[in-house]
Design a protein around this motif. Sequence first.
Motif, PDB file in Angstrom:
ATOM      1  N   LEU A  18       0.827  -1.206   0.000  1.00  0.00           N
ATOM      2  CA  LEU A  18       0.000   0.000   0.000  1.00  0.00           C
ATOM      3  C   LEU A  18       0.861   1.256   0.000  1.00  0.00           C
ATOM      4  N   ARG A  19       1.937   1.247   0.759  1.00  0.00           N
ATOM      5  CA  ARG A  19       2.847   2.397   0.818  1.00  0.00           C
ATOM      6  C   ARG A  19       3.480   2.666  -0.548  1.00  0.00           C
ATOM      7  N   ILE A  32      -0.393  12.270   1.479  1.00  0.00           N
ATOM      8  CA  ILE A  32       0.161  11.741   2.728  1.00  0.00           C
ATOM      9  C   ILE A  32       1.666  11.952   2.716  1.00  0.00           C
ATOM     10  N   GLY A  33       2.229  12.312   3.857  1.00  0.00           N
ATOM     11  CA  GLY A  33       3.675  12.467   3.993  1.00  0.00           C
ATOM     12  C   GLY A  33       4.318  11.112   4.234  1.00  0.00           C
ATOM     13  N   TYR A  34       4.558  10.375   3.161  1.00  0.00           N
ATOM     14  CA  TYR A  34       5.109   9.022   3.281  1.00  0.00           C
ATOM     15  C   TYR A  34       6.515   9.013   3.876  1.00  0.00           C
ATOM     16  N   GLU A  35       7.220  10.130   3.784  1.00  0.00           N
ATOM     17  CA  GLU A  35       8.585  10.193   4.310  1.00  0.00           C
ATOM     18  C   GLU A  35       8.623  10.638   5.776  1.00  0.00           C
ATOM     19  N   LEU A  36       7.488  11.015   6.345  1.00  0.00           N
ATOM     20  CA  LEU A  36       7.434  11.503   7.725  1.00  0.00           C
ATOM     21  C   LEU A  36       7.611  10.372   8.739  1.00  0.00           C
ATOM     22  N   ASP A  37       8.053  10.749   9.916  1.00  0.00           N
ATOM     23  CA  ASP A  37       8.165   9.802  11.020  1.00  0.00           C
ATOM     24  C   ASP A  37       6.781   9.223  11.329  1.00  0.00           C
ATOM     25  N   ALA A  38       6.726   7.964  11.698  1.00  0.00           N
ATOM     26  CA  ALA A  38       5.452   7.272  11.921  1.00  0.00           C
ATOM     27  C   ALA A  38       4.600   7.928  13.007  1.00  0.00           C
ATOM     28  N   ARG A  39       5.201   8.694  13.897  1.00  0.00           N
ATOM     29  CA  ARG A  39       4.441   9.346  14.971  1.00  0.00           C
ATOM     30  C   ARG A  39       3.814  10.668  14.541  1.00  0.00           C
ATOM     31  N   HIS A  40       4.179  11.172  13.381  1.00  0.00           N
ATOM     32  CA  HIS A  40       3.661  12.461  12.897  1.00  0.00           C
ATOM     33  C   HIS A  40       2.187  12.305  12.511  1.00  0.00           C
ATOM     34  N   PHE A  44       1.750   8.211   7.092  1.00  0.00           N
ATOM     35  CA  PHE A  44       0.974   7.109   6.518  1.00  0.00           C
ATOM     36  C   PHE A  44       0.605   6.065   7.569  1.00  0.00           C
ATOM     37  N   THR A  45      -0.641   5.641   7.528  1.00  0.00           N
ATOM     38  CA  THR A  45      -1.074   4.449   8.254  1.00  0.00           C
ATOM     39  C   THR A  45      -1.983   3.640   7.345  1.00  0.00           C
ATOM     40  N   LEU A  46      -2.059   2.365   7.593  1.00  0.00           N
ATOM     41  CA  LEU A  46      -2.981   1.505   6.871  1.00  0.00           C
ATOM     42  C   LEU A  46      -4.306   1.531   7.616  1.00  0.00           C
ATOM     43  N   ASP A  47      -5.359   1.907   6.928  1.00  0.00           N
ATOM     44  CA  ASP A  47      -6.700   1.920   7.503  1.00  0.00           C
ATOM     45  C   ASP A  47      -7.493   0.804   6.845  1.00  0.00           C
TER      46      ASP A  47
END
Length: 92
Positions: A18-19, A32-40, A44-47
């Motif tokens: 998906l990413r 979506i900011g795919y390069e951002l830290d996961a906590r931002h 990106f998250t999988l919904d």
Amino acid sequence: MAGNPRNGRPYRRLVDWLRAQRLPCWICGYDIGYELDARHPASFTLDHLVPLSRGGELLDQANARPAHRRCNSSRGNRTQSPTQRMPRSRNW
């Protein structure tokens, strides 16, 4: 006792698949900011289209959607079609 299925290879492959598509958020429609830290909040998250708590399949590609962390969290376990987008609280 089985471990968390989200830590397994099949789930990681689904997330990577998906990413790699680099699609916009299916809830708000923005990039979506795919390069951002996961906590931002804009990362990106999988919904899941059909939430897991309502019978959705964890590893089904047809049930997987890209979302911002913030949008995914605010949606919770409500069911919603892509055409019924959630109202935006801010003008981005």
